[in-house]
Design a protein around this motif. Structure first.
Motif, PDB file in Angstrom:
ATOM      1  N   ASP A 175      43.251 -14.251  11.618  1.00  0.00           N
ATOM      2  CA  ASP A 175      44.653 -14.400  12.012  1.00  0.00           C
ATOM      3  C   ASP A 175      45.461 -15.061  10.907  1.00  0.00           C
ATOM      4  OD1 ASP A 175      44.193 -13.298  14.515  1.00  0.00           O
ATOM      5  OD2 ASP A 175      43.783 -15.236  15.455  1.00  0.00           O
ATOM      6  N   ARG A 176      44.876 -16.095  10.297  1.00  0.00           N
ATOM      7  CA  ARG A 176      45.581 -16.824   9.244  1.00  0.00           C
ATOM      8  C   ARG A 176      45.829 -15.927   8.030  1.00  0.00           C
ATOM      9  NH1 ARG A 176      45.221 -22.541  10.016  1.00  0.00           N
ATOM     10  NH2 ARG A 176      43.940 -23.062  11.817  1.00  0.00           N
ATOM     11  N   LEU A 177      44.850 -15.127   7.696  1.00  0.00           N
ATOM     12  CA  LEU A 177      44.998 -14.227   6.562  1.00  0.00           C
ATOM     13  C   LEU A 177      46.079 -13.184   6.841  1.00  0.00           C
ATOM     14  CD1 LEU A 177      44.040 -13.336   3.782  1.00  0.00           C
ATOM     15  CD2 LEU A 177      42.261 -11.950   4.894  1.00  0.00           C
ATOM     16  N   ARG A 178      46.074 -12.660   8.051  1.00  0.00           N
ATOM     17  CA  ARG A 178      47.083 -11.676   8.419  1.00  0.00           C
ATOM     18  C   ARG A 178      48.481 -12.296   8.389  1.00  0.00           C
ATOM     19  NH1 ARG A 178      47.344  -8.256  14.106  1.00  0.00           N
ATOM     20  NH2 ARG A 178      49.012  -6.835  13.483  1.00  0.00           N
ATOM     21  N   ALA A 179      48.600 -13.506   8.890  1.00  0.00           N
ATOM     22  CA  ALA A 179      49.888 -14.199   8.880  1.00  0.00           C
ATOM     23  C   ALA A 179      50.348 -14.450   7.449  1.00  0.00           C
ATOM     24  CB  ALA A 179      49.779 -15.511   9.650  1.00  0.00           C
ATOM     25  N   LEU A 180      49.418 -14.845   6.597  1.00  0.00           N
ATOM     26  CA  LEU A 180      49.767 -15.114   5.203  1.00  0.00           C
ATOM     27  C   LEU A 180      50.300 -13.860   4.519  1.00  0.00           C
ATOM     28  CD1 LEU A 180      49.808 -17.027   2.787  1.00  0.00           C
ATOM     29  CD2 LEU A 180      47.409 -16.395   2.334  1.00  0.00           C
ATOM     30  N   ARG A 181      49.664 -12.738   4.766  1.00  0.00           N
ATOM     31  CA  ARG A 181      50.131 -11.482   4.165  1.00  0.00           C
ATOM     32  C   ARG A 181      51.544 -11.149   4.635  1.00  0.00           C
ATOM     33  NH1 ARG A 181      44.536  -8.223   5.369  1.00  0.00           N
ATOM     34  NH2 ARG A 181      43.385  -8.841   3.474  1.00  0.00           N
ATOM     35  N   THR A 182      51.783 -11.376   5.919  1.00  0.00           N
ATOM     36  CA  THR A 182      53.111 -11.063   6.464  1.00  0.00           C
ATOM     37  C   THR A 182      54.180 -11.963   5.869  1.00  0.00           C
ATOM     38  OG1 THR A 182      52.144 -10.313   8.559  1.00  0.00           O
ATOM     39  CG2 THR A 182      54.482 -10.890   8.570  1.00  0.00           C
ATOM     40  N   VAL A 183      53.927 -13.279   5.825  1.00  0.00           N
ATOM     41  CA  VAL A 183      54.952 -14.192   5.314  1.00  0.00           C
ATOM     42  C   VAL A 183      55.179 -13.982   3.817  1.00  0.00           C
ATOM     43  CG1 VAL A 183      54.515 -15.890   7.121  1.00  0.00           C
ATOM     44  CG2 VAL A 183      53.305 -16.087   4.947  1.00  0.00           C
ATOM     45  N   LEU A 184      54.129 -13.588   3.104  1.00  0.00           N
ATOM     46  CA  LEU A 184      54.313 -13.286   1.683  1.00  0.00           C
ATOM     47  C   LEU A 184      55.244 -12.089   1.518  1.00  0.00           C
ATOM     48  CD1 LEU A 184      50.721 -13.788   0.228  1.00  0.00           C
ATOM     49  CD2 LEU A 184      52.778 -15.052  -0.421  1.00  0.00           C
ATOM     50  N   SER A 185      55.059 -11.090   2.365  1.00  0.00           N
ATOM     51  CA  SER A 185      55.891  -9.894   2.252  1.00  0.00           C
ATOM     52  C   SER A 185      57.347 -10.164   2.637  1.00  0.00           C
ATOM     53  CB  SER A 185      55.337  -8.778   3.138  1.00  0.00           C
ATOM     54  OG  SER A 185      55.527  -9.069   4.513  1.00  0.00           O
ATOM     55  N   LEU A 186      57.569 -11.237   3.437  1.00  0.00           N
ATOM     56  CA  LEU A 186      58.926 -11.564   3.888  1.00  0.00           C
ATOM     57  C   LEU A 186      59.591 -12.632   3.030  1.00  0.00           C
ATOM     58  CD1 LEU A 186      58.366 -11.652   7.765  1.00  0.00           C
ATOM     59  CD2 LEU A 186      59.275  -9.780   6.389  1.00  0.00           C
ATOM     60  N   GLY A 187      58.868 -13.153   2.044  1.00  0.00           N
ATOM     61  CA  GLY A 187      59.431 -14.182   1.173  1.00  0.00           C
ATOM     62  C   GLY A 187      59.689 -15.486   1.892  1.00  0.00           C
ATOM     63  N   VAL A 188      58.819 -15.835   2.825  1.00  0.00           N
ATOM     64  CA  VAL A 188      59.023 -17.017   3.651  1.00  0.00           C
ATOM     65  C   VAL A 188      58.369 -18.266   3.072  1.00  0.00           C
ATOM     66  CG1 VAL A 188      58.477 -18.016   5.915  1.00  0.00           C
ATOM     67  CG2 VAL A 188      59.328 -15.679   5.755  1.00  0.00           C
ATOM     68  N   LEU A 189      57.350 -18.116   2.243  1.00  0.00           N
ATOM     69  CA  LEU A 189      56.649 -19.280   1.713  1.00  0.00           C
ATOM     70  C   LEU A 189      57.586 -20.178   0.928  1.00  0.00           C
ATOM     71  CD1 LEU A 189      53.185 -17.924   0.498  1.00  0.00           C
ATOM     72  CD2 LEU A 189      53.694 -19.259   2.536  1.00  0.00           C
ATOM     73  N   GLY A 190      57.376 -21.482   1.064  1.00  0.00           N
ATOM     74  CA  GLY A 190      58.205 -22.442   0.345  1.00  0.00           C
ATOM     75  C   GLY A 190      57.922 -23.845   0.830  1.00  0.00           C
ATOM     76  N   SER A 191      58.620 -24.810   0.291  1.00  0.00           N
ATOM     77  CA  SER A 191      58.419 -26.203   0.671  1.00  0.00           C
ATOM     78  C   SER A 191      58.924 -26.444   2.086  1.00  0.00           C
ATOM     79  CB  SER A 191      59.134 -27.125  -0.308  1.00  0.00           C
ATOM     80  OG  SER A 191      60.521 -26.832  -0.346  1.00  0.00           O
ATOM     81  N   ARG A 192      58.472 -27.539   2.680  1.00  0.00           N
ATOM     82  CA  ARG A 192      58.865 -27.874   4.048  1.00  0.00           C
ATOM     83  C   ARG A 192      60.373 -28.114   4.122  1.00  0.00           C
ATOM     84  NH1 ARG A 192      56.417 -30.487   8.558  1.00  0.00           N
ATOM     85  NH2 ARG A 192      54.472 -30.817   7.389  1.00  0.00           N
ATOM     86  N   PRO A 193      61.081 -27.431   5.002  1.00  0.00           N
ATOM     87  CA  PRO A 193      62.520 -27.679   5.153  1.00  0.00           C
ATOM     88  C   PRO A 193      62.767 -29.082   5.705  1.00  0.00           C
ATOM     89  CG  PRO A 193      61.897 -25.565   6.120  1.00  0.00           C
ATOM     90  CD  PRO A 193      60.624 -26.304   5.833  1.00  0.00           C
ATOM     91  N   ALA A 194      63.841 -29.689   5.273  1.00  0.00           N
ATOM     92  CA  ALA A 194      64.194 -31.011   5.783  1.00  0.00           C
ATOM     93  C   ALA A 194      64.546 -30.924   7.255  1.00  0.00           C
ATOM     94  CB  ALA A 194      65.363 -31.568   4.995  1.00  0.00           C
ATOM     95  N   ALA A 195      64.157 -31.937   8.006  1.00  0.00           N
ATOM     96  CA  ALA A 195      64.515 -31.992   9.419  1.00  0.00           C
ATOM     97  C   ALA A 195      66.018 -32.194   9.550  1.00  0.00           C
ATOM     98  CB  ALA A 195      63.778 -33.136  10.101  1.00  0.00           C
ATOM     99  N   PRO A 196      66.630 -31.690  10.624  1.00  0.00           N
ATOM    100  CA  PRO A 196      68.054 -31.970  10.848  1.00  0.00           C
ATOM    101  C   PRO A 196      68.339 -33.461  10.787  1.00  0.00           C
ATOM    102  CG  PRO A 196      67.302 -30.283  12.376  1.00  0.00           C
ATOM    103  CD  PRO A 196      66.080 -30.776  11.657  1.00  0.00           C
TER     104      PRO A 196
END
Length: 411
Positions: free
Chosen positions: A107-128
């Motif tokens: 599941d983790r590998l599949r999720a990683l492939r999907t987020v890579l294809s969507l350009g979602v990876l990055g640093s943790r967003p700041a909390a509101p």
């Protein structure tokens, strides 16, 4: 045809495929992504992902808090009935046994492939920025004051916008379905129910611990002829009540319940304050109730509860609504109160009444949305929308309860 194929290959179908593979089954609500693509059922609420940063938040916090932060920040939204959307998501989670499930490596590998294809990876967003940041030892006097101030000192004008004219911020008691009977009348019936259970009579002394904006204190003094001492940790609440006291025999103190020493009182009320006491301090709280009421005197505790597998208020509540809040099963609270030497004389469940109460608050918020945003800002207004909708659903589904516990000191 080209446009249709583009949407079918867009972000929403990819996410739908990932969710189906990981969580099982089809999407419980419709999904629309920032590229305009859609997936899921054609009817019902639609979850709108406005920014890929929402997915980045969920990668870092794949839980209630990550979703809440994305909603508060405006990165996701819901078109249609928010409560119905949350209800469908909860039902999907229960029917697919998703509570507490963990991802497999596949599941983790599949999720990683999907987020890579969507350009979602990055640093943790700041909390509101409106997230609570409370320092100090848990349930020390200083920390408790800060936690109470975060929630209750938000703005008296904001609470006046949401609540009834008495500013009763607790579960009402609905006794009629007749036209013209609404929140104000249900809150009056709740106040009378408390006063009658306590057996209030002229000249008696009542201690109201966590007196809020004085709804019960003023009602008891005006209609039952008692002398009332109310204590609160909220400076804004105290100022509000003092402006309404007039010549009524009501004293309002900015004081911790642990510092009250002028008993005995003939009766004590504490309405939805015990949730702020904390697990370790609750025996101290119960002992104070016992020590401050006279022999033969009555105590009424109105308090919310949660199941044993979900103590506290949850990550969203503790971060953006009521820091350090703690709820437990009703039976455990009764054990702690009885352990102080108080006799339990009766318990009345009000869970269904809270659904109607919160619905009334939420309806007012939506009808006066622009005023709420002007008073507290859109992120905090969105916190309250999520808080009220989620709370009503939790009471509706029995994941939370609220009860009046009547006790008596016999010796």
């Amino acid at each position: 045809m080209t446009a249709v194929l583009s949407l079918e290959r867009g972000v929403a179908p990819k996410l739908a495929s990932l969710i189906a593979g990981v969580a099982g089954g089809s999407l419980p609500v419709r999904l629309r992504a920032w590229d305009g693509s859609e997936a899921g059922p054609a009817t019902g609420p639609t979850l709108v992902i406005r920014d890929r940063q929402a997915l980045r938040r969920l990668l870092w916090s794949p839980n209630e808090l990550g979703i809440a932060q994305a909603y508060i920040a405006g990165e996701i939204d819901v078109e249609g009935d928010l409560r119905d959307g949350l209800r469908q998501v909860w039902q999907h989670a229960r029917s697919n046994s998703l509570a507490g499930f963990s991802l497999t490596w596949a599941d983790r590998l599949r999720a990683l492939r999907t987020v890579l294809s969507l350009g979602v990876l990055g640093s943790r967003p700041a909390a509101p920025e409106i997230e609570a940041r409370i320092d100090g030892s848990l349930h020390s006097r200083e920390r408790d004051r800060a936690a109470i101030a975060y929630h209750y000192d938000l703005s008296n004008r904001f609470y006046q916008l949401i609540l009834d004219a008495r500013m009763a911020y607790s579960c009402a008691y609905w006794t009629s379905d007749e036209p013209g009977y609404g929140l104000a009348e249900a809150q009056t019936d709740k106040l009378d129910l408390i006063c009658q259970k306590l057996g209030l009579e002229p000249g008696m002394r009542l201690l109201d611990i966590g007196c809020g904006w004085g709804a019960l204190a003023l009602h008891a003094a005006r209609n039952y002829g008692v002398r009332v001492t109310g204590v609160t940790l909220s400076a804004q609440q105290r100022e509000f009540v003092l402006e309404r006291v007039g010549d009524l025999p009501v004293e309002i103190r900015l004081q911790d319940y642990r510092d009250v020493t002028d008993g005995p009182y003939d009766a004590i009320s504490t309405i939805e304050m015990g949730e702020h006491v904390g697990e370790d301090q609750y025996p101290v709280f119960a002992a104070q109730l016992h020590n401050l009421v006279r022999p033969g005197g009555k105590v009424l505790v109105q308090q919310m509860s949660r199941g044993a597998n979900a103590p506290g208020g949850g990550a969203f509540i503790e971060s953006y609504v009521a820091p350090d809040m703690h709820m437990r099963p009703l039976g455990r609270t009764i054990d702690l109160l009885a352990g102080s030497g108080l006799e339990v004389r009766g318990v009345q469940a009000l869970r269904e009444h809270y659904v109607r109460t919160v619905d009334a608050w939420h309806a007012t918020l939506e009808s006066r949305w622009s005023e709420a945003v002007a008073l507290v800002g859109e992120p905090m207004a969105r916190v309250w929308r999520l808080y009220l909708v989620g709370g009503a659903l939790a009471f509706e589904e029995g994941r939370m309860g609220v009860d009046q516990i009547l006790l008596q000191r016999n010796s």
